[in-house]
Write a protein that holds these residues in place. Structure first.
Motif, short mmCIF file in Angstrom:
data_model
loop_
_atom_site.label_atom_id
_atom_site.label_comp_id
_atom_site.label_asym_id
_atom_site.label_seq_id
_atom_site.Cartn_x
_atom_site.Cartn_y
_atom_site.Cartn_z
N GLN A 135 0.84 -1.19 0.00
CA GLN A 135 0.00 0.00 0.00
C GLN A 135 0.88 1.25 0.00
OE1 GLN A 135 -2.19 -0.60 3.63
NE2 GLN A 135 -3.40 -2.31 2.80
N TYR A 136 0.34 2.33 -0.55
CA TYR A 136 1.11 3.57 -0.68
C TYR A 136 0.29 4.74 -0.15
CZ TYR A 136 3.41 0.54 -4.10
OH TYR A 136 4.02 -0.51 -4.72
N GLU A 137 0.96 5.62 0.57
CA GLU A 137 0.30 6.85 1.00
C GLU A 137 1.33 7.94 1.22
OE1 GLU A 137 -0.64 6.89 5.55
OE2 GLU A 137 -1.13 4.88 4.81
N ALA A 138 0.91 9.18 1.03
CA ALA A 138 1.80 10.30 1.30
C ALA A 138 2.13 10.32 2.79
CB ALA A 138 1.13 11.60 0.89
N TYR A 139 3.37 10.67 3.09
CA TYR A 139 3.80 10.66 4.49
C TYR A 139 4.14 12.07 4.95
CZ TYR A 139 6.29 9.78 8.79
OH TYR A 139 6.69 9.81 10.11
N THR A 140 3.50 12.47 6.04
CA THR A 140 3.81 13.74 6.70
C THR A 140 4.13 13.44 8.16
OG1 THR A 140 2.30 14.95 5.24
CG2 THR A 140 2.99 16.04 7.28
N PRO A 141 5.33 13.70 8.62
CA PRO A 141 5.67 13.39 10.02
C PRO A 141 4.90 14.27 10.99
CG PRO A 141 7.46 14.58 8.96
CD PRO A 141 6.47 14.26 7.88
N HIS A 142 4.64 13.70 12.16
CA HIS A 142 3.88 14.40 13.20
C HIS A 142 4.84 14.82 14.31
CE1 HIS A 142 0.72 15.45 15.98
NE2 HIS A 142 1.15 14.57 16.86
N PRO A 143 5.13 16.10 14.44
CA PRO A 143 6.09 16.54 15.46
C PRO A 143 5.52 16.43 16.87
CG PRO A 143 5.16 18.43 14.33
CD PRO A 143 4.65 17.22 13.61
N LEU A 144 6.39 16.11 17.81
CA LEU A 144 6.03 16.04 19.23
C LEU A 144 6.89 17.03 20.00
CD1 LEU A 144 5.93 12.15 19.68
CD2 LEU A 144 3.98 13.68 19.31
N SER A 145 6.37 17.50 21.12
CA SER A 145 7.14 18.43 21.94
C SER A 145 7.31 17.94 23.37
CB SER A 145 6.49 19.82 21.94
OG SER A 145 5.18 19.75 22.49
N ARG A 146 6.61 16.86 23.74
CA ARG A 146 6.70 16.33 25.10
C ARG A 146 6.64 14.81 25.06
NH1 ARG A 146 5.71 20.41 28.73
NH2 ARG A 146 5.33 18.93 30.40
N LEU A 147 7.24 14.17 26.08
CA LEU A 147 7.21 12.72 26.20
C LEU A 147 6.82 12.32 27.61
CD1 LEU A 147 10.50 11.68 24.34
CD2 LEU A 147 8.16 11.53 23.47
N ARG A 148 6.15 11.18 27.71
CA ARG A 148 5.88 10.54 29.00
C ARG A 148 6.51 9.16 28.99
NH1 ARG A 148 1.70 12.66 32.14
NH2 ARG A 148 0.56 14.38 31.16
N MET A 149 6.96 8.71 30.16
CA MET A 149 7.49 7.36 30.29
C MET A 149 6.45 6.48 30.97
SD MET A 149 11.53 7.73 31.25
CE MET A 149 11.47 9.15 32.35
N VAL A 150 6.30 5.25 30.46
CA VAL A 150 5.38 4.29 31.05
C VAL A 150 6.14 2.99 31.30
CG1 VAL A 150 4.57 3.53 28.77
CG2 VAL A 150 3.19 3.07 30.79
N SER A 151 5.91 2.37 32.46
CA SER A 151 6.54 1.10 32.79
C SER A 151 5.61 -0.05 32.40
CB SER A 151 6.84 1.04 34.30
OG SER A 151 7.40 -0.21 34.64
N ASP A 152 6.14 -0.98 31.61
CA ASP A 152 5.36 -2.15 31.18
C ASP A 152 6.33 -3.32 31.05
OD1 ASP A 152 3.79 -4.06 30.04
OD2 ASP A 152 3.01 -2.80 28.42
#
Length: 214
Positions: A76-93
């Motif tokens: 499958q093919y689709e145009a790709y636009t990256p999604h910028p992030l400005s914050r992160l959370r850590m999760v324990s699993d």
């Protein structure tokens, strides 16, 4: 139902940009390793002749999704636009397992953790940092770049950076992603086949929330 109906499906997501497919040999290596583990066979690899980029996507970055089991089911093919992030959370699993690139990403879903549109999750397993929910991590210090030596999924871009000496694998603890850490890490970047280094602005460690239990 037949085996073909019930067996798991896997995916390789390949970047097409600048008129070519990137890291196709590394995608082929991972596809063959997956088939060896799951089916006991290697099966055919990937070849550029299999891909037919639609004319309306020519000249832009294209996300090529190869869905496969014993055989290739679909591309499958689709145009790709990256999604910028400005914050992160850590999760324990400590139970998460995504060492193969399954089409079903349910193990990486955390619906009970509310996230803002500009936030991402970093998964900690057995006390060590692994990946985000959709990318490996590149940890930036003034004199070098690190990547966790305990990824959930060894990605092709991560392997490329290791093979070319552009990243150093190391055990990373949650404390290493916070200000004043022992390694001098100041920023974190997402990397995967569609996100080579520099695609998105890195996230400062001052914008990372401490560990959250699943």
């Amino acid at each position: 139902m037949t085996l073909a109906d019930t067996s798991p499906r896997f995916i390789e997501t390949i970047r097409y940009a600048d008129g070519r497919l990137h890291l196709l040999d590394l995608h082929t290596d991972r596809m063959r390793a997956t088939r060896r583990e799951v089916y006991g066979i290697e099966g055919p690899g990937l070849d550029a002749s299999m891909f037919h980029i639609p004319p309306h996507l020519a000249g832009i970055t294209v996300k090529c999704r190869v869905i496969y089991g014993r055989d290739i089911d679909d591309i499958q093919y689709e145009a790709y636009t990256p999604h910028p992030l400005s914050r992160l959370r850590m999760v324990s699993d400590n139970t998460v397992d995504y060492h193969l690139k399954y089409l079903d990403r349910t193990p990486l879903a955390y619906p009970d953790i509310p996230l803002r549109p500009d936030e991402g999750l970093v998964i900690v397993k057995d006390g060590l940092v692994t990946d985000s929910t959709y990318a490996n991590l590149l940890l930036l210090a003034p004199d070098r770049a690190y990547t966790p030596s305990t990824p959930l999924l060894p990605g092709v871009m991560r392997r490329h950076l290791l093979d070319t000496g552009r990243a150093v694998p190391i055990h990373i603890t949650p404390a290493d992603l916070l200000p004043g850490n022992r390694l001098g890490i100041t920023h974190i970047a997402y990397i995967n086949a569609l996100l080579p280094p520099g695609t998105l602005p890195p996230i400062a460690v001052t914008h990372i929330h401490p560990l959250h239990d699943k």
